[in-house]
Design a protein around this motif. Structure first.
Motif, PDB file in Angstrom:
ATOM      1  N   ALA A 138     -62.561  -3.734  11.920  1.00  0.00           N
ATOM      2  CA  ALA A 138     -62.887  -1.997  12.291  1.00  0.00           C
ATOM      3  C   ALA A 138     -61.231  -1.621  11.289  1.00  0.00           C
ATOM      4  O   ALA A 138     -59.685  -2.579  11.418  1.00  0.00           O
ATOM      5  CB  ALA A 138     -62.484  -1.573  13.642  1.00  0.00           C
ATOM      6  N   LYS A 191     -67.092  -8.530  12.598  1.00  0.00           N
ATOM      7  CA  LYS A 191     -66.986  -7.243  12.721  1.00  0.00           C
ATOM      8  C   LYS A 191     -65.242  -6.888  12.579  1.00  0.00           C
ATOM      9  O   LYS A 191     -64.666  -7.391  13.371  1.00  0.00           O
ATOM     10  CB  LYS A 191     -67.820  -7.290  14.131  1.00  0.00           C
ATOM     11  N   LEU A 206     -66.041   1.265  11.035  1.00  0.00           N
ATOM     12  CA  LEU A 206     -66.048  -0.382  11.795  1.00  0.00           C
ATOM     13  C   LEU A 206     -67.544  -0.613  10.053  1.00  0.00           C
ATOM     14  O   LEU A 206     -68.367  -0.354   9.676  1.00  0.00           O
ATOM     15  CB  LEU A 206     -67.369  -0.198  12.496  1.00  0.00           C
ATOM     16  N   GLN A 265     -63.634   1.978  19.517  1.00  0.00           N
ATOM     17  CA  GLN A 265     -63.117   1.778  18.663  1.00  0.00           C
ATOM     18  C   GLN A 265     -61.652   1.819  18.113  1.00  0.00           C
ATOM     19  O   GLN A 265     -60.481   1.288  18.329  1.00  0.00           O
ATOM     20  CB  GLN A 265     -64.245   1.824  17.916  1.00  0.00           C
ATOM     21  N   ARG A 266     -61.444   2.803  18.450  1.00  0.00           N
ATOM     22  CA  ARG A 266     -60.136   3.775  18.654  1.00  0.00           C
ATOM     23  C   ARG A 266     -58.746   3.391  19.259  1.00  0.00           C
ATOM     24  O   ARG A 266     -58.292   3.198  19.393  1.00  0.00           O
ATOM     25  CB  ARG A 266     -60.447   5.194  18.962  1.00  0.00           C
ATOM     26  N   VAL A 284     -62.236   5.913  12.540  1.00  0.00           N
ATOM     27  CA  VAL A 284     -62.295   4.705  12.367  1.00  0.00           C
ATOM     28  C   VAL A 284     -63.454   4.505  11.806  1.00  0.00           C
ATOM     29  O   VAL A 284     -64.169   4.501  11.465  1.00  0.00           O
ATOM     30  CB  VAL A 284     -62.602   3.389  13.827  1.00  0.00           C
ATOM     31  N   SER A 313     -62.408   7.654  20.562  1.00  0.00           N
ATOM     32  CA  SER A 313     -63.391   6.335  20.570  1.00  0.00           C
ATOM     33  C   SER A 313     -63.076   5.391  21.236  1.00  0.00           C
ATOM     34  O   SER A 313     -62.025   5.042  21.111  1.00  0.00           O
ATOM     35  CB  SER A 313     -64.831   6.081  19.480  1.00  0.00           C
ATOM     36  N   LEU A 360     -59.220   0.168  20.700  1.00  0.00           N
ATOM     37  CA  LEU A 360     -58.315  -0.730  20.293  1.00  0.00           C
ATOM     38  C   LEU A 360     -57.051  -0.836  20.017  1.00  0.00           C
ATOM     39  O   LEU A 360     -56.600  -1.567  20.074  1.00  0.00           O
ATOM     40  CB  LEU A 360     -59.984  -1.693  19.947  1.00  0.00           C
ATOM     41  N   LEU A 386     -62.379  -7.420  15.322  1.00  0.00           N
ATOM     42  CA  LEU A 386     -62.950  -7.442  16.702  1.00  0.00           C
ATOM     43  C   LEU A 386     -63.765  -8.632  17.522  1.00  0.00           C
ATOM     44  O   LEU A 386     -64.978  -9.455  16.821  1.00  0.00           O
ATOM     45  CB  LEU A 386     -64.698  -6.067  16.798  1.00  0.00           C
TER      46      LEU A 386
END
Length: 214
Positions: free
Chosen positions: A160, A158, A151, A191-192, A149, A189, A194, A213
């Motif tokens: 990703a 924000k 960011l 973020q992953r 990811v 993670s 999501l 995001l």
């Protein structure tokens, strides 16, 4: 072997051609000055104004005769023109100013997750995702190549992007450029996760997945 929409096969050619001169001179991205960077200022024929300066935490520099100037977000050439404008007329006739960025601590990328040496790394003008991962000594033995990811903040939002290192290496899509302040997370993670619902219906093969995001 047949050509495809993305791949054109050159028939009867057994070797990869050498690059042309133009291929070896890719245009640089502008390097921007940020807080705590160190710059060299040279004012032609005015030795007392030529010096090494560290940008302060608020992004400003201070010089004799002209006081403080905002350097944050300027290129070296833009800052040189601002210094010339401040000197012109009152102090120095036709000033010629040259500025070089000697040491940059503001232009960095964060690399985290399943890499050998996580940390902060300087962003070079031609940095890409693969080069950034290589800067961190590569991925660990059991790293998830399909879960990388990036960011990034764009216009205050924000964002990703989910990338597959194996797909990039295989030529499925281009190696994406990396910019200052990017955060790269290799492996599973928050973020992953999501992207879980998207990946379940659209395997990450032909292109990265990009999201804003909330």
């Amino acid at each position: 072997m047949e050509s495809s929409a993305r791949l054109t096969v050159i028939q009867n050619n057994g070797e990869l051609p050498a690059p042309e001169r133009a291929d070896l001179t890719v245009a640089d991205r502008p390097s921007l000055i940020g807080p705590l960077d160190t710059i060299e200022v040279d004012v032609f024929n005015v030795a007392e104004l030529s010096r090494e300066i560290q940008v302060d935490a608020s992004g400003r520099i201070s010089m004799p005769l002209i006081g403080t100037i905002d350097a944050r977000g300027k290129t070296a050439d833009e800052l040189a023109r601002a210094v010339e404008a401040a000197l012109r007329g009152r102090y120095v006739r036709n000033p010629e100013v040259t500025i070089n960025i000697k040491n940059s601590v503001s232009q960095v990328v964060t690399i985290d997750g399943q890499v050998v040496e996580p940390g902060l790394y300087p962003v070079t003008n031609q940095m890409t995702l693969l080069r950034a991962v290589a800067s961190a000594k590569g991925m660990t033995e059991f790293a998830r190549q399909e879960d990388v990811v990036i960011l990034r903040t764009v216009n205050g939002r924000k964002m990703a992007g989910l990338y597959n290192i194996a797909a990039i290496r295989g030529g499925a899509y281009d190696d994406p450029p990396i910019y200052a302040n990017d955060v790269i997370v290799v492996g599973d993670s928050p973020q992953r996760r999501l992207f879980r619902d998207f990946v379940s219906v659209a395997p990450l093969l032909a292109a990265p997945l990009i999201a804003i995001l909330q």
